[in-house]
Design a protein around this motif. Structure first.
Motif, PDB file in Angstrom:
ATOM      1  N   CYS A  26       0.834  -1.213   0.000  1.00 57.75           N
ATOM      2  CA  CYS A  26       0.000   0.000   0.000  1.00 57.75           C
ATOM      3  C   CYS A  26       0.867   1.261   0.000  1.00 57.75           C
ATOM      4  CB  CYS A  26      -0.959  -0.045   1.177  1.00 57.75           C
ATOM      5  SG  CYS A  26      -1.945  -1.568   1.228  1.00 57.75           S
ATOM      6  N   ASP A  27       0.634   2.174   0.908  1.00 55.93           N
ATOM      7  CA  ASP A  27       1.347   3.448   0.833  1.00 55.93           C
ATOM      8  C   ASP A  27       2.761   3.360   1.411  1.00 55.93           C
ATOM      9  OD1 ASP A  27       0.457   3.067   3.383  1.00 55.93           O
ATOM     10  OD2 ASP A  27      -0.298   5.093   3.665  1.00 55.93           O
ATOM     11  N   SER A  28       3.535   4.383   1.119  1.00 58.30           N
ATOM     12  CA  SER A  28       4.924   4.443   1.568  1.00 58.30           C
ATOM     13  C   SER A  28       5.003   4.663   3.071  1.00 58.30           C
ATOM     14  CB  SER A  28       5.655   5.573   0.842  1.00 58.30           C
ATOM     15  OG  SER A  28       6.907   5.833   1.449  1.00 58.30           O
ATOM     16  N   GLY A  29       5.951   3.999   3.688  1.00 57.28           N
ATOM     17  CA  GLY A  29       6.155   4.174   5.117  1.00 57.28           C
ATOM     18  C   GLY A  29       6.776   5.505   5.490  1.00 57.28           C
ATOM     19  N   GLU A  30       7.293   6.220   4.498  1.00 60.73           N
ATOM     20  CA  GLU A  30       7.899   7.524   4.792  1.00 60.73           C
ATOM     21  C   GLU A  30       6.869   8.495   5.355  1.00 60.73           C
ATOM     22  OE1 GLU A  30      11.047   7.795   4.777  1.00 60.73           O
ATOM     23  OE2 GLU A  30      11.310   5.826   3.851  1.00 60.73           O
ATOM     24  N   ARG A  31       5.594   8.222   5.101  1.00 55.78           N
ATOM     25  CA  ARG A  31       4.537   9.100   5.616  1.00 55.78           C
ATOM     26  C   ARG A  31       4.309   8.909   7.115  1.00 55.78           C
ATOM     27  NH1 ARG A  31       0.580   7.452   0.609  1.00 55.78           N
ATOM     28  NH2 ARG A  31       1.638   8.660  -1.002  1.00 55.78           N
ATOM     29  N   TYR A  32       4.961   7.899   7.712  1.00 55.36           N
ATOM     30  CA  TYR A  32       4.724   7.586   9.115  1.00 55.36           C
ATOM     31  C   TYR A  32       5.979   7.737   9.959  1.00 55.36           C
ATOM     32  CZ  TYR A  32       0.708   5.658   6.741  1.00 55.36           C
ATOM     33  OH  TYR A  32      -0.399   5.518   5.935  1.00 55.36           O
ATOM     34  N   ALA A  33       6.859   8.617   9.522  1.00 53.74           N
ATOM     35  CA  ALA A  33       8.103   8.844  10.273  1.00 53.74           C
ATOM     36  C   ALA A  33       7.819   9.355  11.679  1.00 53.74           C
ATOM     37  CB  ALA A  33       8.991   9.835   9.519  1.00 53.74           C
ATOM     38  N   HIS A  34       6.693  10.072  11.851  1.00 56.77           N
ATOM     39  CA  HIS A  34       6.358  10.635  13.157  1.00 56.77           C
ATOM     40  C   HIS A  34       5.511   9.697  14.007  1.00 56.77           C
ATOM     41  CE1 HIS A  34       7.395  14.234  10.778  1.00 56.77           C
ATOM     42  NE2 HIS A  34       7.773  14.740  11.933  1.00 56.77           N
ATOM     43  N   SER A  35       5.199   8.512  13.489  1.00 59.18           N
ATOM     44  CA  SER A  35       4.363   7.590  14.264  1.00 59.18           C
ATOM     45  C   SER A  35       4.950   6.187  14.259  1.00 59.18           C
ATOM     46  CB  SER A  35       2.926   7.593  13.722  1.00 59.18           C
ATOM     47  OG  SER A  35       2.890   7.284  12.334  1.00 59.18           O
ATOM     48  N   TYR A  36       4.654   5.374  13.257  1.00 61.31           N
ATOM     49  CA  TYR A  36       5.041   3.965  13.263  1.00 61.31           C
ATOM     50  C   TYR A  36       6.553   3.742  13.316  1.00 61.31           C
ATOM     51  CZ  TYR A  36       0.239   3.379  11.461  1.00 61.31           C
ATOM     52  OH  TYR A  36      -1.104   3.415  11.259  1.00 61.31           O
ATOM     53  N   TYR A  37       7.311   4.715  12.863  1.00 60.33           N
ATOM     54  CA  TYR A  37       8.767   4.547  12.855  1.00 60.33           C
ATOM     55  C   TYR A  37       9.435   5.383  13.960  1.00 60.33           C
ATOM     56  CZ  TYR A  37       8.210   1.850   8.646  1.00 60.33           C
ATOM     57  OH  TYR A  37       7.843   0.861   7.756  1.00 60.33           O
ATOM     58  N   ARG A  38       8.685   5.620  15.018  1.00 57.12           N
ATOM     59  CA  ARG A  38       9.206   6.343  16.178  1.00 57.12           C
ATOM     60  C   ARG A  38       8.932   5.514  17.424  1.00 57.12           C
ATOM     61  NH1 ARG A  38       7.266  10.458  19.655  1.00 57.12           N
ATOM     62  NH2 ARG A  38       5.198  10.227  18.711  1.00 57.12           N
ATOM     63  N   GLU A  39       9.968   5.129  18.142  1.00 55.13           N
ATOM     64  CA  GLU A  39       9.820   4.231  19.289  1.00 55.13           C
ATOM     65  C   GLU A  39       8.877   4.794  20.344  1.00 55.13           C
ATOM     66  OE1 GLU A  39      13.443   2.916  21.005  1.00 55.13           O
ATOM     67  OE2 GLU A  39      14.273   2.125  19.128  1.00 55.13           O
ATOM     68  N   ALA A  40       8.916   6.105  20.535  1.00 56.40           N
ATOM     69  CA  ALA A  40       8.080   6.716  21.571  1.00 56.40           C
ATOM     70  C   ALA A  40       6.598   6.534  21.273  1.00 56.40           C
ATOM     71  CB  ALA A  40       8.408   8.198  21.698  1.00 56.40           C
ATOM     72  N   TRP A  41       6.244   6.426  19.994  1.00 53.15           N
ATOM     73  CA  TRP A  41       4.837   6.250  19.610  1.00 53.15           C
ATOM     74  C   TRP A  41       4.295   4.948  20.191  1.00 53.15           C
ATOM     75  CZ3 TRP A  41       1.819   2.794  16.818  1.00 53.15           C
ATOM     76  CH2 TRP A  41       0.586   3.267  16.354  1.00 53.15           C
ATOM     77  N   TYR A  42       5.087   3.894  20.138  1.00 54.06           N
ATOM     78  CA  TYR A  42       4.676   2.601  20.680  1.00 54.06           C
ATOM     79  C   TYR A  42       4.596   2.646  22.209  1.00 54.06           C
ATOM     80  CZ  TYR A  42       5.554   0.836  16.000  1.00 54.06           C
ATOM     81  OH  TYR A  42       5.508   0.628  14.652  1.00 54.06           O
ATOM     82  N   ALA A  43       5.560   3.296  22.833  1.00 55.15           N
ATOM     83  CA  ALA A  43       5.571   3.386  24.293  1.00 55.15           C
ATOM     84  C   ALA A  43       4.344   4.157  24.794  1.00 55.15           C
ATOM     85  CB  ALA A  43       6.851   4.074  24.762  1.00 55.15           C
ATOM     86  N   GLU A  44       3.974   5.207  24.075  1.00 56.56           N
ATOM     87  CA  GLU A  44       2.812   6.014  24.470  1.00 56.56           C
ATOM     88  C   GLU A  44       1.519   5.209  24.416  1.00 56.56           C
ATOM     89  OE1 GLU A  44       3.059   9.156  21.655  1.00 56.56           O
ATOM     90  OE2 GLU A  44       4.823  10.078  22.598  1.00 56.56           O
TER      91      GLU A  44
END
Length: 281
Positions: A234-252
């Motif tokens: 589907c879409d590029s993961g570059e659009r999720y640099a501030h969420s899915y590819y940020r460790e703090a997003w998972y911790a939150e």
């Protein structure tokens, strides 16, 4: 984003009504093409808010969630289903045993299901639904003979682009043979695995699809079946640099990435996936 692009070509103002949780990168892309983003806290209110804005601004609510399944001629060329079979034509198993997709508007699963029936292929469609989405529960009511289109959820999906808090008219249950419910932690672990293997970032919906592929591969292997399984990147993961590819997003959000990554790696190596809820054939 595509709507904002074409609106600019036509010289028309464009307003995208989206959940407030939408990734900043997606918002920036829409604004880059001249669109304006109107964010709402309640994903279930998007349609009503879109209709209100259209009335107030003298505009038109395109309502892609209602009309997605009829926007493309699934019988002709230039649709996603025809493209899949054309690309598969020289493969050892040119007619896929399964095609895996995930529902957002429902238009993709409708197009795929209608096309394989129209062409009389033996291909079956597996629709993989994210954790917080109503489509799986609606499909259950459809199988029971008492379809309930009034089903709703109080919140939207964490897997952007797929899953909905209400039953969308473009989702056609008869166009899919089976559905699978995929927990978000597995979707995102699969996203990370696919990104690592490809050397490019993919989005969460691609991860959801990949879990469906793994489940089918294990099923076919256990049954001694051979054949091809097709899914959609589907879409590029570059659009999720501030969420899915940020460790703090998972911790939150309290998402355990270690256990989920281990589960996906084990499944790829031939082990069993965690038990997933499935409906249909």
């Amino acid at each position: 984003m595509s709507e904002a692009y074409f609106a600019r070509l036509l010289g028309l103002p464009f307003v995208a009504v989206m959940p407030a949780s939408t990734s900043p990168d997606k918002i920036a892309a829409i604004e880059f093409y001249g669109g304006r983003c109107h964010l709402v806290d309640d994903p279930g209110a998007i349609n009503a808010e879109s209709a209100r804005l259209a009335r107030e601004l003298g505009g038109h609510f395109m309502d892609q969630f209602t009309y997605a399944e009829r926007a493309t001629d699934w019988r002709a060329n230039n649709n996603i289903a025809e493209s899949i079979f054309k690309q598969m034509s020289e493969e050892p198993h040119p007619v896929p045993a399964w095609i895996v997709c995930s529902p957002g508007t429902g238009g993709t699963s409708a197009t795929l299901g209608r096309y394989v029936r129209y062409r009389r292929y033996g291909t079956r469609i597996l629709c993989v639904d994210p954790e917080t989405s109503v489509f799986f529960d609606y499909y259950r009511t459809e199988l029971s003979g008492a379809p309930d289109t009034s089903l709703t959820l109080p919140c939207g999906s964490r897997i952007e682009g797929i899953g909905r808090p209400r039953v969308e008219p473009s989702f056609i249950p008869s166009c899919v043979e089976a559905m699978l419910k995929v927990p978000d932690d597995l979707s995102l672990a699969a996203m990370r695995y696919v990104s690592q293997r490809l050397g490019r970032r993919v989005g969460g919906s691609t991860g959801t699809n990949f879990i469906g592929v793994l489940a089918l591969a294990q099923q076919m292997q256990a049954a001694g079946e051979s054949g091809s399984i097709v899914t959609i990147l589907c879409d590029s993961g570059e659009r999720y640099a501030h969420s899915y590819y940020r460790e703090a997003w998972y911790a939150e959000r309290g998402i355990d990435t270690v256990a989920a990554d281990a589960a996906v790696a084990a499944a790829v190596a031939g082990g069993a996936l965690p038990v997933l809820e499935r409906l249909g054939s």
